[in-house]
Design an enzyme around this catalytic site. Structure first.
Site, mmCIF file in Angstrom:
data_model
loop_
_atom_site.group_PDB
_atom_site.id
_atom_site.type_symbol
_atom_site.label_atom_id
_atom_site.label_comp_id
_atom_site.label_asym_id
_atom_site.label_seq_id
_atom_site.Cartn_x
_atom_site.Cartn_y
_atom_site.Cartn_z
ATOM 1 N N LYS A 45 0.807 -1.224 0.000
ATOM 2 C CA LYS A 45 0.000 0.000 0.000
ATOM 3 C C LYS A 45 0.842 1.277 0.000
ATOM 4 C CE LYS A 45 -4.392 -1.382 0.278
ATOM 5 N NZ LYS A 45 -5.468 -0.902 -0.611
ATOM 6 N N SER A 82 0.956 -9.962 -0.398
ATOM 7 C CA SER A 82 0.681 -8.522 -0.372
ATOM 8 C C SER A 82 0.908 -7.850 0.972
ATOM 9 C CB SER A 82 -0.764 -8.266 -0.824
ATOM 10 O OG SER A 82 -1.675 -8.925 0.046
#
Length: 510
Positions: free
Chosen positions: A51, A305
């Site tokens: 992110k 992720s």
């Protein structure tokens, strides 16, 4: 369409704060699956998640005036930490609105990076509504976690790195999906350079907003969203992300909680790192794909992720891992209540490893045994065992896919309810894990109905789970349902659940 994003991705400024993460071959997984399995290690970013890329790129695209007024976002975790680090690097004021259910470790991580944290509401939607109010009042810029071209371009640098790091086109890339920002960026770049590579989105079964949109041909809102993979718990895919991915993604695979838990273990065994549930989502989808297609000798890559998970959750993840790997089964077996019956039953199981054995005397006729045992994955081992037990005269039932059995019953085996509980109804309830939440539930029920059973166990997640039995006469069921609706917690009626009936329901009197 992806061409419009190629220049954005190539020009994206992310490496002031983000690092180029490696693509590692998962040696153990490769041997097990008979394919070359690769992991893109975004869990190695400074904030342990991809992110950071999108948040920093968006900050770089703001005007000086926008930066001077500051930025605001709503997030329960990874986006919040990414934006906080980006804002700190650029000396920009940042306010992050987080739900009150956010684990303290994530709140502290955001504050430690210099952002101001406001705790508001019990859900992302409530936090986002408050963030929108701050934007209107203070003139700050809202940095969306996924539905923004500059954020998408920042996440697209993950795809750019994969293309540069792998010598030849991959057969398939598996990408976790929440709102779709990572998938949009990766698909745009990879499909432009490697059109032959399959790009596959992976979603939790109970948060499959992209799958729903693709089926309907338009964006739609999920009525309920599961929270185990909180990094992907999104009710509606983004407008811009859907525009990008709808013609690029080859398919969307959905996986369950147990499959994610198994994938967390797989990543740990190959890397000694612990992914969060959303971080292991893509690998769970890769394994699902290999089993479904019978794929062999292919180059398959999963994006890991993120690794922002609470230590307390590992207990729950560990318990579900073996079932996710199809290496453990949970069964219920009825045996005679007489001397020697346990020994005979164990002999019938053979040389299997018993992982769990729960029993309590109920009556003189028969005993109900809750058993966890090891099985051979991917075959007919469990089915053959069930047939063998039935041939030996045992009544056996498979509870491996029964959520009530796995979440509650295995900790409650202790005898059936006595007579006089004909009106008992059983509900599974999910509530925000914060002070006062359970009290709100109990206060909401009031004193009209008697609670006859109650089980709660902390799993270190943002939401807690209760199994509750309440004596509700048939004539009052509508009134009770209305009370549950007013309390406004998610609930399921489990009165007819097999595991409850076998172990906790009222025993028929002779």
């Amino acid at each position: 369409m992806p061409q419009s994003y190629i220049k954005r991705i190539l020009d994206a400024r992310v490496y002031d704060v983000a690092r180029e993460t490696p693509v590692d071959q998962a040696a153990l997984m490769s041997r097990r699956l008979d394919n070359r399995v690769w992991l893109k290690r975004e869990d190695l970013q400074p904030v342990f998640s991809f992110k950071l890329r999108g948040a920093y790129n968006k900050m770089n695209c703001l005007s000086d005036e926008q930066r001077a007024k500051g930025v605001v976002a709503a997030s329960a975790g990874n986006h919040a930490q990414g934006l906080a680090m980006a804002a700190d690097k650029m000396k920009v004021k940042a306010i992050i609105v987080m739900p009150r259910t956010t684990p303290q470790i994530k709140v502290d991580a955001v504050r430690d990076r210099g952002a101001k944290v406001i705790l508001h509401g019990d859900s992302y939607d409530e936090a986002a509504a408050h963030a929108a109010k701050l934007v209107e009042e203070k003139g700050m810029t809202y940095v969306h976690p996924f539905d923004d071209p500059d954020v998408i371009a920042g996440q697209g640098t993950v795809g750019m790195e994969i293309v540069r790091q792998h010598e030849q086109p991959l057969d398939a890339i598996f990408v976790p999906v929440g709102g779709g920002g990572l998938l949009a960026g990766v698909a745009a770049f990879v499909k432009y350079v490697w059109p032959q590579t399959r790009v596959i989105g992976v979603e939790p079964e109970d948060a499959a907003c992209l799958k729903l949109a693709l089926e309907k041909g338009r964006r739609a809102v999920l009525p309920e969203v599961g929270l185990f993979a909180d990094g992907c718990a999104v009710a509606q895919v983004g407008k811009e992300t859907f525009r990008v991915v709808k013609n690029l993604v080859d398919e969307v695979i959905t996986v369950g909680t147990d499959e994610m838990c198994a994938a967390i273990k797989d990543i740990f065994e190959d890397t000694r790192s612990i992914a969060e549930p959303a971080g292991a989502l893509a690998l769970a989808g890769l394994k699902h794909y290999v089993e479904r297609e019978g794929a062999q000798g292919q180059d398959l890559l999963a994006i890991v992720s993120g690794a922002n998970t609470n230590f307390d959750r590992l207990r729950y993840i560990s318990e579900r891992t073996e079932i996710g790997e199809q290496r453990e089964a949970v069964i219920s077996v009825t045996i005679p209540e007489k001397p020697g019956s346990f020994r005979a039953f164990c002999n019938a199981l053979g040389r299997r490893n018993i992982t769990e054995f729960n029993y309590r005397y109920a009556d003189a006729g028969s005993a109900q045994v809750f058993v966890g045992l090891s099985v051979v994955p991917g075959g007919t081992d469990l089915a053959e065992l069930m047939i063998k037990l039935q041939q030996k005269g045992y009544e056996a039932k498979d509870l491996t896919d029964n959520e009530v059995a796995k979440l509650h019953i295995r900790y409650m085996v202790g005898g059936h309810a006595p007579g006089g509980l004909d009106s008992e109804r059983v509900y599974r309830v999910e509530f925000p894990e914060r002070p006062g939440a359970m009290a709100k539930f109990l206060s909401g029920l009031g004193q009209r109905w008697n609670i006859s059973m109650f089980h709660y166990r902390n799993h270190g997640a943002a939401y807690g789970r209760i199994l509750v039995g309440v004596q509700v006469p048939a004539s009052e069921k509508r009134d009770f349902t209305r009370v549950l609706e007013e309390i406004d917690y998610r609930y399921w009626d489990e009165t007819d659940n097999l595991a409850y009936q076998l172990y906790l329901g009222q025993r028929e009197q002779d």
